[in-house]
Design an enzyme around this catalytic site. Structure first.
Site, PDB file in Angstrom:
ATOM      1  CG  ASP A 136       5.765 -31.981  16.007  1.00  0.00           C
ATOM      2  OD1 ASP A 136       5.910 -30.861  16.155  1.00  0.00           O
ATOM      3  OD2 ASP A 136       4.641 -32.675  16.217  1.00  0.00           O
ATOM      4  CG  MET A 137       7.802 -30.714  22.199  1.00  0.00           C
ATOM      5  SD  MET A 137       8.710 -29.288  22.988  1.00  0.00           S
ATOM      6  CE  MET A 137       7.404 -27.996  22.651  1.00  0.00           C
ATOM      7  CG  ASP A 138       3.631 -28.512  21.095  1.00  0.00           C
ATOM      8  OD1 ASP A 138       3.942 -29.086  22.177  1.00  0.00           O
ATOM      9  OD2 ASP A 138       3.715 -27.516  20.785  1.00  0.00           O
TER      10      ASP A 138
ATOM     11  CG  ASP B 282       1.118 -34.333  15.950  1.00  0.00           C
ATOM     12  OD1 ASP B 282       0.186 -34.049  16.449  1.00  0.00           O
ATOM     13  OD2 ASP B 282       2.023 -33.758  15.615  1.00  0.00           O
TER      14      ASP B 282
END
Length: 225
Positions: free
Chosen positions: A11-13, A167
Site C-alpha cells: 500500500d502507498m499512503d 496500515d
C-alpha cells in the site's frame, strides 16, 4: 524445479509514506468548506483504502461531480504534505534486499495517478517497482481484493506467495480476501485495531523492524514485535 515467484505488495499512503494525518486534514478542510463536520477517527476507519470517487459518493451523494471534487481534495493534500514527503524508515533497505533476492516489488494503492506520481517520483522510487496498480487500474477500492490481485498477476506471483504491507483495516481485509498474508505498520493505528485479522503475520512500527526471510517463513497468524 524452480522456486515459485514471490512478491511484496505495498500500500502507498500510510505505508510507504507516513502521510495519513495529512490526508485526514485535507478531507476535513474539504468537507468543512461544504458545511459538513466529519469525525476524523471514524472517517479514517470507514474510508482508508477506498477510492476517492467511492468516498465522495458516500458522503456527498451519487450525483456529485466526483472527478472535479476529488481533484480539488487531492491537490489540497499534496500542498499540505509536500514539505514533509519522506519514506518510512527502513523501506529502502527492505526493498533493496527483496530485489536482490529476486522478490518482485509491487505498489497496490487506492491513490489516483497524480498522487502516485507525487509520491513515487518525488522519492525517486518508481523504477524500484516491477508493477504499480492504482485507482485507475481497478474498478473497486479496498476492502475488495482487486488491487492486490491485479498486483500479484502483474508480478507473476500466486496470492499465497505474496505479502501485503498495510496500515489500515480495510487494506488488511482486502489482503485477506485476496488470500494473502499481511504485515501491518502502526504508522496510523495501534496494533489493537488489527486483532481480528487472521492473515496478519507481523505488526511493526516501521520497516527497519522487519526481516524478509522471517516474513516469508511465517504462517498467517498474528505476531506483534
Amino acid at each position: 524445479m524452480t522456486s515459485p515467484q514471490r512478491a511484496l505488495i505495498f500500500d502507498m499512503d500510510g505505508t510507504i509514506v507516513d502521510n495519513m494525518a495529512f490526508h485526514t486534514k485535507s478531507w476535513l478542510a474539504f468537507f468543512e468548506s461544504r458545511g459538513k463536520v466529519i469525525d476524523p477517527d471514524a472517517f479514517f476507519l470507514d474510508t482508508a483504502g477506498r477510492q476517492g470517487h467511492e468516498i465522495m459518493r458516500s458522503y456527498l451523494g451519487e450525483d456529485v461531480d466526483h472527478v472535479t471534487l476529488n481533484a480539488e481534495k487531492e491537490a489540497l493534500y499534496r500542498e499540505l504534505y509536500g514539505p514533509h514527503l519522506a519514506a518510512v524508515p527502513g523501506f529502502d533497505a527492505l526493498i533493496a534486499k527483496a530485489a536482490a533476492a529476486g522478490v518482485k516489488l509491487v505498489v497496490g494503492t487506492a491513490a489516483p495517478n497524480e498522487n502516485i506520481a507525487f509520491t513515487l517520483d518525488g522519492l525517486n522510487l518508481r523504477s524500484k517497482f516491477d508493477a504499480i496498480v492504482g485507482a485507475g487500474d481497478v474498478a473497486r477500492g479496498k476492502p475488495n481484493p482487486d488491487v492486490f490481485l491485479a498486483g500479484a498477476e502483474r508480478a507473476g506471483a500466486l496470492p499465497e506467495n505474496c505479502i501485503v504491507f498495510e496500515d489500515a483495516p480495510l487494506g488488511v481485509e482486502a489482503a485477506r480476501r485476496a488470500g494473502m498474508r499481511a504485515v501491518v505498520l502502526t504508522t496510523t493505528l495501534p496494533a489493537s485495531a488489527f486483532a481480528e485479522f487472521d492473515n496478519v503475520i507481523c505488526i511493526a512500527a516501521n520497516f527497519s523492524e522487519l526481516d524478509l526471510d522471517t516474513l516469508f517463513a511465517s504462517a498467517p497468524a498474528a505476531t506483534t514485535i
